[in-house]
Structure formats: C-alpha cells, structure tokens
Design a protein around this motif. Structure first.
Motif, PDB file in Angstrom:
ATOM      1  N   LEU A   1       4.269   3.157 -14.160  1.00  0.00           N
ATOM      2  CA  LEU A   1       3.074   2.340 -14.409  1.00  0.00           C
ATOM      3  C   LEU A   1       3.425   0.861 -14.540  1.00  0.00           C
ATOM      4  CD1 LEU A   1       0.950   4.508 -16.851  1.00  0.00           C
ATOM      5  CD2 LEU A   1       0.296   3.719 -14.577  1.00  0.00           C
TER       6      LEU A   1
ATOM      7  N   PHE B   1       3.874   5.593  -5.713  1.00  0.00           N
ATOM      8  CA  PHE B   1       3.796   5.570  -7.172  1.00  0.00           C
ATOM      9  C   PHE B   1       2.683   6.489  -7.681  1.00  0.00           C
ATOM     10  CE2 PHE B   1       5.636   1.010  -7.279  1.00  0.00           C
ATOM     11  CZ  PHE B   1       6.928   1.519  -7.193  1.00  0.00           C
ATOM     12  N   THR B   2       1.550   6.462  -7.007  1.00  0.00           N
ATOM     13  CA  THR B   2       0.437   7.320  -7.414  1.00  0.00           C
ATOM     14  C   THR B   2       0.793   8.790  -7.243  1.00  0.00           C
ATOM     15  OG1 THR B   2      -1.111   5.585  -6.765  1.00  0.00           O
ATOM     16  CG2 THR B   2      -2.016   7.783  -7.068  1.00  0.00           C
TER      17      THR B   2
ATOM     18  N   LEU C   1       3.787  -0.253 -11.007  1.00  0.00           N
ATOM     19  CA  LEU C   1       2.505  -0.218 -10.299  1.00  0.00           C
ATOM     20  C   LEU C   1       1.581  -1.347 -10.741  1.00  0.00           C
ATOM     21  CD1 LEU C   1       0.830   1.440  -8.260  1.00  0.00           C
ATOM     22  CD2 LEU C   1      -0.013   2.770 -10.180  1.00  0.00           C
TER      23      LEU C   1
ATOM     24  N   LEU D   1       3.124   9.790 -10.013  1.00  0.00           N
ATOM     25  CA  LEU D   1       2.420   9.960 -11.288  1.00  0.00           C
ATOM     26  C   LEU D   1       1.652  11.280 -11.328  1.00  0.00           C
ATOM     27  CD1 LEU D   1       1.101   6.355 -11.973  1.00  0.00           C
ATOM     28  CD2 LEU D   1       2.803   7.620 -13.296  1.00  0.00           C
ATOM     29  N   ILE D   2       1.029  11.650 -10.215  1.00  0.00           N
ATOM     30  CA  ILE D   2       0.298  12.923 -10.174  1.00  0.00           C
ATOM     31  C   ILE D   2       1.270  14.087 -10.319  1.00  0.00           C
ATOM     32  CG2 ILE D   2      -1.038  14.430  -8.655  1.00  0.00           C
ATOM     33  CD1 ILE D   2      -2.381  11.851  -7.592  1.00  0.00           C
TER      34      ILE D   2
ATOM     35  N   GLU E   1       2.224   1.691  -3.486  1.00  0.00           N
ATOM     36  CA  GLU E   1       1.160   2.169  -4.373  1.00  0.00           C
ATOM     37  C   GLU E   1       0.891   3.660  -4.163  1.00  0.00           C
ATOM     38  OE1 GLU E   1      -3.532   1.274  -5.325  1.00  0.00           O
ATOM     39  OE2 GLU E   1      -2.293  -0.310  -4.434  1.00  0.00           O
ATOM     40  N   ALA E   2       0.923   4.104  -2.919  1.00  0.00           N
ATOM     41  CA  ALA E   2       0.708   5.519  -2.625  1.00  0.00           C
ATOM     42  C   ALA E   2       1.845   6.372  -3.177  1.00  0.00           C
ATOM     43  CB  ALA E   2       0.573   5.728  -1.117  1.00  0.00           C
TER      44      ALA E   2
ATOM     45  N   ASN F   1       0.829  -1.210   0.000  1.00  0.00           N
ATOM     46  CA  ASN F   1       0.000   0.000   0.000  1.00  0.00           C
ATOM     47  C   ASN F   1       0.859   1.255   0.000  1.00  0.00           C
ATOM     48  OD1 ASN F   1      -2.356  -1.464  -0.024  1.00  0.00           O
ATOM     49  ND2 ASN F   1      -2.624  -1.402   2.204  1.00  0.00           N
TER      50      ASN F   1
END
Length: 113
Positions: free
Chosen positions: A57, A12-13, A60, A16-17, A9-10, A6
C-alpha cells in the motif's frame, strides 16, 4: 510511462487481493488449530502478511509514512508472538508438572505392592 504505472498498479492490486485471501486462510488455521503450535504459526504468518500488505500500500499510494507504520507493526507483531509463545510454554510446563505429580503416587503404590 503511463502504461508502466498502470501495470504496476495492476500487479500491486492483484498482490493485495491474493494476500487478503491468504490472510483469510491463515485466520481459519488460527481458529481451527488443531494444536497450539499451529495457531502460533498462523498468527505469526498473519502478522507477516499484514506487514507486506502495508508495504505494498505504501508503494501503491506513494506514501512514505506507511513504511514507518509497517516497521512499528513488525515490532508489535514480533513481541506478540514472543508473549504468546511464553504464555503457552508456561501453561505447558504447569500441565507437565501436574501430570508428573499425579503419576508419581501411582508409581510408588505400584512398587510397594
């Protein structure tokens, strides 16, 4: 391990933003300029950021084929910047030749007087 996944994932997100926002800023620089060199650097930076986004990506989504797409995109982006630079240099040299031809008769007339 679920907590670590988790966290990844946070991160990586968030990356990306952030890269998406920076991509938008580079797009603005590519459109506004003011010089052609600024536009070329912005286009090159956009290509680099898109490659990093594809790589993130791939991590991810855990899809290996995205790395291959990233490598292909890197080659295409590199060639695109080289072609754009070559075109710009050709236009720049033609403009300089025209300016030299334009200035030459005026200088000859000024020396004759």
């Amino acid at each position: 391990m679920n907590g670590l996944e988790n966290a990844y994932e946070a991160v990586f997100t968030a990356a990306l933003i952030f890269l998406g926002f920076m991509l938008l800023l580079c797009l603005i620089r590519a459109v506004r300029g003011p010089r052609v060199a600024d536009r070329l650097v912005a286009v090159n930076m956009m290509g680099t950021m898109v490659m990093v986004m594809i790589a993130i990506l791939a991590l991810l989504l855990q899809e290996g084929y995205l790395v291959d797409i990233c490598i292909i995109y890197a080659m295409i982006s590199f060639l695109a910047v080289i072609v754009l630079t070559k075109v710009y240099m050709g236009v720049y040299q033609e403009t300089r030749k025209k300016d030299r031809k334009k200035d030459t008769p005026e200088e000859e007339n000024a020396h004759e007087s």
